[in-house]
Write an enzyme that holds these catalytic residues in place. Structure first.
Site, PDB file in Angstrom:
ATOM      1  CB  SER A 114      -8.408   0.968   5.264  1.00 34.68           C
ATOM      2  OG  SER A 114      -8.967   2.188   5.420  1.00 34.68           O
ATOM      3  CE  LYS A 154      -4.060   1.996   2.261  1.00 40.58           C
ATOM      4  NZ  LYS A 154      -5.047   1.927   3.464  1.00 40.58           N
ATOM      5  CB  SER A 213      -8.009   3.988   2.442  1.00 50.31           C
ATOM      6  OG  SER A 213      -7.337   3.246   3.585  1.00 50.31           O
TER       7      SER A 213
END
Ligand code: GLN
Length: 450
Positions: free
Chosen positions: A165, A66, A140
């Site tokens: 997330s 990420k 996210s």
């Protein structure tokens, strides 16, 4: 192919790491906006090295990271324009650990700016759901889950959760999302959203793959003051399961799919979680994030402008230009909640409610090993639907995931089936460090035929 089989194949020389990495790099390039950066040359060099010397618990496994997790010399912008071109001079602890076990970083995955969002739309490069490109991957960690569902090659995604997330995008993309106990995995080198809530975890195609990655990343790190000294408990037996009654207040099809996955459960009520968890979460998360964002001033990291005016004028110009609307909203709300005169009524009250919620969970864990709920109240929404949501409606989508995140409890999202051809997730939550129970029950659920 699961990762264990792949690693065995790599170690016995039956599978070529180079060919696998070439294929996955190609898929990464063609994926619908799942990558913010692809580290092609580096990955190919690592693949050649590991093909010759296939060692480690993750020998030859491709890893996507990420964007908010620092990878040395690779742009790590956390989805934000203000961190554009920021190339950290160091690796996050998790990167060091993964590479030491033979993992190959293939790139940085797209996300909401600093993790601010539930649909990965608060950023420039918006990842699309591989099952339906008109829909969101969730957020996210949207690129991470999206690519996990998209790729045909062995792969592990490293994600991050503050309020859901990892579980949210895993649910929307039909893959497995594992969020560990707070403090089990070092946060050193993670670009903070809210320090008392942030956790690094894994997203994978199977439960065992997700846990393989966790075991490599877990462990005390003296560079992170909140890192735990304890290890995951050995016990994996799951004797009693309870479904959280309030969480069933969702669409009937979602409820039925989730309940069809488990047998022999009690229904329990956790009233404070439903009543207060969203409010407490958004106050705490925003208060913490507003202090974290103060460090982006256009001098030390990322974006900058030609210096003019005094410092205040310069900072104002940079911050106005490069922070998104959502980041600005969070700075204003978070600062308000911490201001003298309001601090007691908002921030401190939210902290008390957080304790109340933790106590409610602890009471439940006296009797039950695992608590079950749907992961999300909806299936992945269309982008056209998301653009109609108000900020408050956006925040409300996190109603089922903020509870375990506020309490720092480990949780696992697994696919429970499909509604309108889109995945529905079931979420399992256990007590601190009882990750083995999640793996055990998660494995059972995964092996059931839908
Ligand atoms: N949607 C939540 C938020 O915007 C959670 C995000 C996250 O876990 N990073 O705060």
């Amino acid at each position: 192919m699961n990762l264990t089989k792949y690693i065995d194949g790599v170690k016995s020389g039956k599978i070529s790491v180079v060919k696998t990495v070439e294929k996955i790099l190609n898929e990464a390039k063609n994926s619908p906006n799942h990558f913010a950066a692809i580290t092609k040359q580096y990955a190919l060099e690592r693949a050649e090295f590991l093909e010759k010397k296939p060692e480690g618990r993750l020998a030859g496994v491709s890893i996507s990271v990420k964007d908010c997790i620092c990878v040395k010399n690779v742009e790590s912008a956390a989805g934000s324009e203000i961190l554009k071109d920021y190339r950290p001079p160091f690796n996050a602890t998790v990167i060091e650990k993964l590479e030491a076990e033979g993992a190959i970083i293939i790139g940085k995955t797209t996300q909401d700016e600093f993790g601010f969002g539930s649909f990965s739309v608060n950023t420039k490069k918006i990842p699309k759901n591989p099952l339906d490109n008109l829909r969101s991957c969730g957020g996210s960690s949207g690129g991470a889950a999206g690519f996990t569902a998209f790729t045909t090659q062995p792969h592990l995604a490293i994600g991050e959760s503050t309020g859901g997330s990892i579980a949210n995008p895993a649910s929307f993309c039909g893959v497995v999302g594992l969020t560990p106990t707070y403090g089990l995995v070092s946060r050193y080198g993670l670009i903070d959203y809210a320090n008392s809530l942030d956790k690094i975890g894994t997203i994978a195609k199977s439960v065992n793959d997700a846990f393989l990655g966790l075991h490599v990343m877990a462990g005390h790190d003296k560079k992170d003051s909140t890192s735990l000294q304890q290890e995951i408990e050995k016990e994996k037996k799951v004797k009693k399961i309870a479904v959280i009654k309030e969480s069933l207040d969702v669409d009937k099809e979602i409820k039925d799919l989730v309940l069809s996955k488990i047998r022999d459960y009690d229904l329990i009520s956790l009233p404070s979680i439903k009543k207060y968890s969203l409010q407490a979460y958004y106050l705490i998360a925003l208060a913490e994030s507003s202090t974290n964002l103060a460090r982006y001033c256009g001098l030390r990291y990322g974006a900058s402008e030609a210096l003019k005016g005094n410092f205040d004028q310069y900072f104002t110009e940079v911050r106005s230009k490069f922070f998104s609307q959502e980041a600005k909203r969070r700075i204003i709300l978070g600062t308000f909640a911490r201001m003298s005169g309001f601090r007691d009524a908002y921030y401190l009250k939210a902290m008390k409610v957080r304790t109340l919620i933790i106590n409610e969970y602890q009471k439940a864990f006296k009797k039950y090993d695992i608590l079950v709920s749907p992961t999300m109240p909806i299936i992945a929404p269309k982008f056209s639907e998301i653009s109609k949501l108000t900020p408050a409606e956006n925040y409300m989508m996190d109603i089922l995931t903020v509870g375990p995140n506020l309490a720092g409890l480990p949780h696992l999202s697994i696919n429970a089936g499909f509604k309108n051809k889109m995945p529905v997730g079931i979420m399992l939550t256990s007590n601190y460090l009882h990750e083995n129970k999640l793996q055990y029950l998660g494995g059972e659920i995964e092996n059931q035929k839908v």
